[in-house]
Design a protein around this motif. Structure first.
Motif, PDB file in Angstrom:
ATOM      1  N   GLY A  14      34.260  25.722  39.468  1.00 33.61           N
ATOM      2  CA  GLY A  14      34.873  26.724  38.603  1.00 33.61           C
ATOM      3  C   GLY A  14      35.544  26.143  37.380  1.00 33.61           C
ATOM      4  N   HIS A  16      31.129  30.848  37.384  1.00 33.95           N
ATOM      5  CA  HIS A  16      31.577  31.459  38.644  1.00 33.95           C
ATOM      6  C   HIS A  16      30.534  32.415  39.227  1.00 33.95           C
ATOM      7  N   TYR A  30      37.682  35.448  33.965  1.00 35.95           N
ATOM      8  CA  TYR A  30      37.756  34.804  35.283  1.00 35.95           C
ATOM      9  C   TYR A  30      37.891  35.839  36.408  1.00 35.95           C
ATOM     10  N   LYS A  39      35.180  36.479  39.265  1.00 37.84           N
ATOM     11  CA  LYS A  39      35.574  36.206  40.652  1.00 37.84           C
ATOM     12  C   LYS A  39      35.434  37.450  41.525  1.00 37.84           C
TER      13      LYS A  39
END
Ligand code: NAI
Length: 307
Positions: free
Chosen positions: A102, A124, A165, A169
């Motif tokens: 990551g 990711h 992010y 995720k």
């Protein structure tokens, strides 16, 4: 119960430092042969170097374990295939994939460069999908596999400045939800870890006194369980940090069923808002089909009753 990985082959992506290193060491210490993958770049994904992966692979070998280093990027579909090939070439099979690699490029969305949005999503989300895609044919042949995805509380619960992010995720959860259905018949279980640990990713955001409590090794214990033969669940998200291990699940309220023989108005929704959002009896669904079945059954039962 003793959890061992003798004869098992694992890939841990982004294993050159932080959590990935800890996962790789934990699996190797219990007998797994490990592909230590790492591109060796900076926290924001710039540059590359073989030294991170080499160091951890050598660490494993020094403790009597089996490891090979790999430096390909998970964000590249061809790179992902090379990572899987390095497991098969070195050890002849693949049983465990830990999608851990990551990067971070934090900024509020209004100020974020689209390239930063894309780069983070690539590593990711695409990285987890590409590595899983490459691993599946090998695992399917053996009718066995354990895949551990890595999500983040930034995606599960939200965090300022991490829209790229957090979204990537959270998307990993969607990836797990679908892949675990596709792979169930092959004995391949897919679960997700939501970690919190003191690494270069968090050393500047965690209060200094918390850092020693949040050892990556605590997270690795949960990852090793999810990667083991003893684990028999699929589609679980496990939050693990410091001494805390818990399940996180997307739940639905029982909901309100309106009369389908009449129009539904926004006012009727407003009127029922407290019941619609009442989470006192939460329920989870095993698949999209299970939710559809619940809605259809309840709706049909109400129609029958009113007929
Ligand atoms: P880290 O920065 O210490 O380690 C990440 C590793 O991934 C680095 O060694 C990096 O070189 C490698 N990497 C980055 N891009 C790569 C690529 N394209 N191909 C191969 N390797 C690549 O970070 P940390 O904290 O160990 O994070 C590990 C995972 O856990 C990440 O997915 C992170 O998002 C996730 N996570 C970590 C949390 C924490 O508290 N540390 C919290 C929530 C999630």
């Amino acid at each position: 119960m003793t959890i061992r990985f003798d004869g098992r082959v694992a890939i841990v992506t982004g294993a050159g430092t932080g959590l990935g290193r800890s996962h790789a060491l934990a699996l190797a210490a219990r007998g797994a042969s490990v592909v230590v993958n790492d591109l060796g770049g900076s926290l924001n994904g710039q540059g590359q170097s073989s030294s991170a992966a080499d160091t951890v692979a050598n660490e494993i070998k020094a403790m009597g374990g089996k490891a090979v280093a790999n430096y390909d990027s998970v964000a590249d579909a061809v790179g992902a295939e090379k990572i899987v090939a390095s497991a098969v070439d070195a050890f002849g099979r693949l049983d465990i994939l830990v999608n851990n690699a990551g990067i971070l490029r934090d900024k509020t969305l209004a100020k974020m460069d689209p390239a930063d949005y894309e780069a983070v999503t690539r590593v990711h989300l695409f990285g987890s999908a590409f590595c899983t895609r490459a691993a599946l044919p090998v695992m399917q042949k053996n009718n066995y596999g354990r895949i551990v995805m890595t999500t983040s509380n930034a995606g599960l619960f939200g965090n300022f400045g991490q829209s790229n992010y957090g979204a990537a995720k959270a998307a990993v959860i969607g990836l797990m939800n679908v892949v675990r259905i596709e792979t169930a018949k092959y004995g391949i279980l897919v679960n997700t870890i939501a970690p919190m640990a003191a690494t270069r990713m968090t050393e500047n955001v965690m209060p200094a006194e918390m850092l020693p409590l949040f050892k990556p090794e605590f997270v690795s214990a949960a990852v090793a369980y999810l990667a083991s033969e003893q684990c028999n669940v699929s589609g679980h998200t496990i939050s693990a940090s410091a001494g805390y291990v818990a399940r996180v699940q997307i739940m639905s309220s029982p909901g309100v069923f309106f009369d389908t023989s009449r129009d539904l108005t926004p006012e009727m929704v407003a009127d029922q808002w407290a019941n619609i959002t009442d989470m006192s009896k939460p329920q989870g669904f095993d698949s999209a089909g299970a939710e559809m079945e619940y809605i259809a059954k309840q709706t049909m039962a109400r129609l029958k009753k009113s007929a």
